[in-house]
Enzyme design. Structure first.
Site, PDB file in Angstrom:
ATOM      1  N   PHE A  30      -2.712  -2.248   5.035  1.00  0.00           N
ATOM      2  CA  PHE A  30      -1.863  -2.418   6.219  1.00  0.00           C
ATOM      3  C   PHE A  30      -2.387  -3.467   7.199  1.00  0.00           C
ATOM      4  CE2 PHE A  30      -1.785   2.217   5.101  1.00  0.00           C
ATOM      5  CZ  PHE A  30      -0.614   2.165   4.372  1.00  0.00           C
ATOM      6  N   ILE A  80      -2.249  -3.663  -2.827  1.00  0.00           N
ATOM      7  CA  ILE A  80      -2.725  -2.672  -1.862  1.00  0.00           C
ATOM      8  C   ILE A  80      -1.819  -1.444  -1.830  1.00  0.00           C
ATOM      9  CG2 ILE A  80      -3.920  -4.383  -0.474  1.00  0.00           C
ATOM     10  CD1 ILE A  80      -1.596  -4.338   1.488  1.00  0.00           C
ATOM     11  N   PRO A 117      13.334  -3.355  -7.881  1.00  0.00           N
ATOM     12  CA  PRO A 117      14.037  -2.470  -6.945  1.00  0.00           C
ATOM     13  C   PRO A 117      13.331  -1.142  -6.707  1.00  0.00           C
ATOM     14  CG  PRO A 117      15.574  -3.453  -8.498  1.00  0.00           C
ATOM     15  CD  PRO A 117      14.202  -3.815  -8.975  1.00  0.00           C
ATOM     16  N   GLU A 151       6.598  -5.539   5.440  1.00  0.00           N
ATOM     17  CA  GLU A 151       6.528  -5.310   6.879  1.00  0.00           C
ATOM     18  C   GLU A 151       7.891  -5.182   7.562  1.00  0.00           C
ATOM     19  OE1 GLU A 151       2.744  -7.399   8.506  1.00  0.00           O
ATOM     20  OE2 GLU A 151       3.357  -8.561   6.761  1.00  0.00           O
TER      21      GLU A 151
END
Length: 712
Positions: free
Chosen positions: A246, A471, A598, A670
């Protein structure tokens, strides 16, 4: 042996179809090794000792009793540590945070500053000894009090201009038929990935090896090379599996401490941060105080837009939470002013955190827009449509596609917005007041130079090597699909290897630029390889390898405003007796370029939206002014949304093609959080008729608002 010729078109439409994670079985069965789990012979364990005062100097460290404890091998502190270099500019164009340069002096700039590393044979011995180490300080007065009114806040130029402006803001506000002038605040927020920060360092044949959990192996190599004044070829960093980042998993104090200890002891040393230590050493999102001023004519068209934000940073390093930046791309006005300011306090340095700037900035701007819509008597969606800019409001650059209106319209259709009664406080379900709200979202779609190699093997398979980082986003799987299409083969014939700095420089997993940047490099290498294979030469046993470098291509991109866009919708229920807020459903509709996978893309978008729920209703790190430290620096005291808080969350997308884009992929990591908190806050207003301008919207704040008292 019969082989299939490389390049034979077996399947050419992998991108856009749902694929489960390639490493999924390994992860759910425990076979995937994370940085703190990889076994090494003769492994020693380091445990960081952090300061217990918020400002001062180290007077003494009583290391002799600790060195006599069972299993203890060494204690590193400012008296015996290796000297480090901090006079360099890092990968992101920033000077290094001096917190990285551990044990270089006796000064303490914040509570939780690393003052020593205890190394022992086992983790338990290291922890016991670290907790037994007596450190005495000469304490000095500290200041951790953050407000938006601080006179010492200064413009922050960082990676973007601190202040932008055109037109006379005060004059346009005075001439406006409708004005919104409001203050918004967001609290300090922390990353808390499931996998803690961990690193193991060892020297092997004169080469430094680091097994790490990070968002960019070559990024960490560059920082370590500079800090320890090493030859770039003498350092290798591997980070195969990462359990969340993050923005927090760049270079941190624990990696530097591990390398320092491994160098001193000449044996492998592992350092893992505890959850409490992560609150001091892993970075966080700064609290913000934001002032938004909007002025519009009677038809809701903006004449004035002012967005000012104040955030905090440490006294040793400047990091800015650029919350006013979102206004620079979303809406235009004759008078358009933005400012990001920062104040230095005796606190740890903040860092990048999912949608840095956009997440808190969109809360303030989109909540203010909702208030403007109410005052104008215009539907919130219609107000945004009337204020669609035709070029970048500050940059003046053309938009490389701006599909926000399509997101708004499709979201309204799917959510059932047309049936909404705009009056607040009129819908009930028993003891619950019901409301719906929406907000718009944007996030940049950039790319960073990357290199990749693609190897064709005699058996018809291919190996892709790139220093990418997965990540938890599903990047490994996405890159396999991209490579398969670029090579015109089925995904089963492609093996993607990532997370190793030996594969060459590559963009980090950050800024929603990872998959876009890596895919570009892979496509270039695959195209060149296919050209060579088309010549019909036999493939030798070692294969045929092509390396790409996209530095020049990315540098040649036509300047433009490139963004992903989204429309967020939320329905909430508010119990005005207890102050409880429940989100009942959310919908996000996004324009985010070509969607590679997707299945994992929807997970990323939904994950961001859920974090938006958490941001709106739960997350808040509270700092004690007396001690300078946190109240409840753990997952018991720092509340996040859990399964019980997460309702039906839908994430959808629309076609978002850019014919001038050679990749067509935009970031989705994000954009999902941007605007989500504002949609929830706007829904709470619609339910109760009361505006909440401070996050999180806690039960006590709901009760105080109902009683007519200001936010606490």
């Amino acid at each position: 042996m019969t082989t299939v010729a490389p390049g034979t078109p077996l399947r050419t439409a992998s991108v856009g179809t749902a694929h489960t994670r390639i490493e999924g079985v390994e992860k759910v069965t425990g076979a995937a090794r994370y940085a703190g789990e990889v076994p090494f012979a003769d492994l020693a364990h380091g445990w960081l000792v952090l300061s217990t005062v918020a400002r001062g100097r180290i007077r003494s460290l009583d290391t002799d009793p600790v060195l006599a404890m069972p299993g203890v091998l060494a204690v590193l502190d400012h008296r015996n540590a290796l000297r480090l270099n901090t006079d360099y500019t890092g990968l992101l164009g920033m000077l290094p945070d001096p917190t990285l340069a551990v044990f270089q002096h006796d000064r303490v700039p914040f509570l939780g500053w690393p003052v020593a590393l205890v190394v022992a044979e086992t983790s338990e011995q290291a922890r016991e000894a670290a907790e037994a180490l007596v450190v005495r300080y000469d304490e000095e007065p500290h200041d951790v009090g953050f407000t938006g009114e601080r006179a010492d806040a200064h413009p922050a130029d960082g990676v973007m201009p601190g202040v932008t402006g055109k037109g006379d803001l005060d004059a346009e506000l005075a001439a406006s038929a409708v004005v919104v002038d409001a203050e918004f605040t967001t609290p300090e927020e922390h990353h808390n990935p499931m996998e803690p920060h961990a690193a193991t360092a060892l020297w092997d044949g004169g080469r430094l090896e680091v097994i790490d959990s990070n968002q960019g192996a070559t990024w960490v190599v560059g920082e370590l090379v500079s800090l320890f004044s090493l030859d770039p070829g003498s350092v290798r960093v591997r980070s195969e599996h990462v359990g969340g980042g993050f923005g927090s998993k760049g270079l941190r104090a624990h990696q530097v401490a591990a390398v320092m200890a491994a160098t001193v002891l000449q044996r492998p040393v592992r350092v893992v941060l505890t959850r409490r230590q992560m609150f001091s050493l892993a970075g966080y999102r700064s609290p913000t105080s934001q002032h938004v001023r909007l002025g519009a004519d009677a038809d809701g068209r903006l004449r004035a837009l002012g967005h000012g934000s104040v955030s905090l940073t440490s006294t040793v390093h400047e990091f800015v939470e650029p919350s006013a930046g979102v206004a620079r791309v979303m809406y235009d006005a004759a008078a358009h002013h933005t400012a990001n300011r920062v104040v230095r306090l005796d606190v740890p340095t903040p860092t990048f955190m999912r949608a840095p700037g956009e997440a808190p900035g969109s809360f303030a701007l989109e909540a203010a827009f909702d208030e403007l819509a109410e005052k104008c008597g215009i539907d919130p969606i219609e107000l945004r449509l009337r204020n669609e800019p035709d070029k970048g409001p500050v940059s003046g650059l053309p938009f490389a596609g701006r599909n926000l209106p399509a997101c708004l319209r499709e979201g309204a259709r799917r959510f059932g917005w047309a049936d909404r009664d705009p009056r607040p406080g009129v819908r009930r379900d028993g003891r619950w007041l019901l409301g719906t709200g929406m907000a718009a979202a944007s996030f940049q779609a950039g790319a960073g130079p990357s290199t990749a190699t693609v190897t064709a093997h005699p058996d018809g398979t291919f190996t892709v090597r790139i220093s990418a980082a997965d990540i938890g986003t599903g990047a490994r799987t996405a890159l396999t699909l991209v490579a398969a299409d670029a090579l015109q083969v089925a995904p089963e014939r492609v093996h993607v290897r990532i997370g190793d700095s030996d594969f060459g420089p590559a963009m980090i997993a950050g800024g929603s630029m990872g998959t876009r940047s890596w895919s570009w490099a892979i496509k270039v290498a695959a195209g060149e390889l296919l050209e060579r294979l088309a010549l019909g030469a036999d493939i030798p046993p070692e294969g045929i390898t092509v390396r790409s470098d996209t530095t020049a291509a990315i540098g040649a991109l036509t300047p433009a405003e490139r963004h992903s866009y989204g429309a967020q919708f939320a329905e909430v229920a508010v119990d005005v007796t207890t102050g409880e807020v429940r989100v009942r459903r959310m919908l996000g509709v996004f324009a985010a370029g070509r969607i590679v996978n997707p299945l994992t893309a929807r997970n990323q978008l939904r994950g961001g939206m859920i974090w938006g729920i958490s941001m709106a209703l739960h997350e808040e790190a509270v700092r004690d002014r007396a001690s300078g430290g946190h109240v409840g620096a753990d997952l018991a005291g720092y509340h996040v949304a859990t399964h019980a808080d997460v309702p039906h969350v839908e994430a959808e997308w629309i076609d978002d093609d850019d014919p001038d884009d050679p990749v067509g992929i935009k970031g989705i990591g994000e954009i999902g959080i941007v605007g989500a908190a504002a949609a929830v806050a706007n829904a709470v207003w619609h339910a109760t008729g009361v505006r909440h301008r401070s996050l999180p919207i806690r039960p006590d704040r709901v009760l105080s608002a109902a009683a007519g008292t200001p936010d606490a």
